[in-house]
Scaffold this active site. Sequence first.
Site, PDB file in Angstrom:
ATOM      1  N   LYS A 167       0.960  -1.544   0.175  1.00  0.00           N
ATOM      2  CA  LYS A 167      -0.166  -0.098  -0.111  1.00  0.00           C
ATOM      3  C   LYS A 167       1.128   0.943   0.179  1.00  0.00           C
ATOM      4  O   LYS A 167       0.671   2.076  -0.770  1.00  0.00           O
ATOM      5  CB  LYS A 167      -0.977  -0.055   1.604  1.00  0.00           C
ATOM      6  N   GLN A 195      -4.475  -1.323   9.414  1.00  0.00           N
ATOM      7  CA  GLN A 195      -4.647  -3.155   8.879  1.00  0.00           C
ATOM      8  C   GLN A 195      -5.287  -3.938  10.050  1.00  0.00           C
ATOM      9  O   GLN A 195      -4.674  -3.261  11.089  1.00  0.00           O
ATOM     10  CB  GLN A 195      -3.209  -3.147   8.717  1.00  0.00           C
ATOM     11  N   ASP A 255     -11.337   2.573   3.896  1.00  0.00           N
ATOM     12  CA  ASP A 255     -11.696   1.167   3.640  1.00  0.00           C
ATOM     13  C   ASP A 255     -13.001   1.302   4.046  1.00  0.00           C
ATOM     14  O   ASP A 255     -13.605   0.089   3.597  1.00  0.00           O
ATOM     15  CB  ASP A 255     -10.979   0.397   4.900  1.00  0.00           C
TER      16      ASP A 255
END
Length: 283
Positions: free
Chosen positions: A52, A96, A119
Amino acid sequence: MAEIISGKVISAAVKERIAKEVEALKQEGTTPGLAVIIVGSDPASQVYVGSKERTCIELGMYSEKYELPETTTNEELLSLIDRLNKDDKIHGILCQLPLPRHLDEGKVIAAISPEKDVDAFHVQNVGRIMLGDYDFLPCTPAGIMEMLKYSNINPEGKHCVVIGRSNIVGKPMAMLMLHANATVTICHSRTKNLKEICKEADILVASVGKSKFVTADMVKPGAVVIDVGINRDQNGKLSGDVDYENVEPLCSAITPVPGGVGPMTIAMLMQNTLTSAKRSKIN
Ligand code: NAP
């Protein structure tokens, strides 16, 4: 022979477009910025976070990475998120998952400002997806919709069967298919007659987390098969949720693993960060 829907090729095209838009936005004085937080040293999470960060830099965006020790407390993590929520350089915040057990995942997701929730896990964004009025889509289902669009596969009027009902993939996937006018069935571990239901699918999406779970006798000839699974065997070899070797000759189109849905997920994260940066200029 099925058409291979290559996430590598499609994500490269998506990223090229994003990089151009990032450049244009920078000319206007805004550099899209993404902050990625990782707690602990889970090897798979380290790999995801690394790619990422790399993609962010590759597309000309601003990147911050926070690698926090396993011993991080809820208060410390929430305080970092609070600081990033207020930081004008940061347009997207990603923590994460999974987090170490002692941390409260629900509280962490709720603490990320919905405007920076790239997200799309915050309850406000989840609700907006349900209504079909959203700024961010969860990256994996969004990537799958982009792959279908790129491959000229229109879900309208098709029967889409989604195996898996996770909040990250299965549920939002079903909702996006519904918004695209598919007729949708969601299957899970308590579903009866799974094989028969899957065999009726024009588009079959597998997000189960079990290697080669979808076998040839579950697939209608000519179906489109989307494999979300990322499974590793004892030797670290990757495989999807679909028995690719035996399913591929049957279907009209299929995503491989690796090189299918995975690269799209990261591309859509970059898309969400860009969208957030553009919105910050309006507000
Ligand atoms: P998850 O939260 O573990 O959900 C798995 C789902 O599969 C659950 O809904 C479960 O049903 C269902 N299931 C399990 N066994 C089943 C069975 N025998 N029959 C029917 N359904 C069954 O997983 P996830 O987060 O959706 O991830 C699934 C896979 O995709 C994993 O391999 C993950 O690593 C991968 N993944 C890939 C990407 C990417 O970018 N490519 C992104 C996210 C996830 P119940 O709800 O009844 O338990």
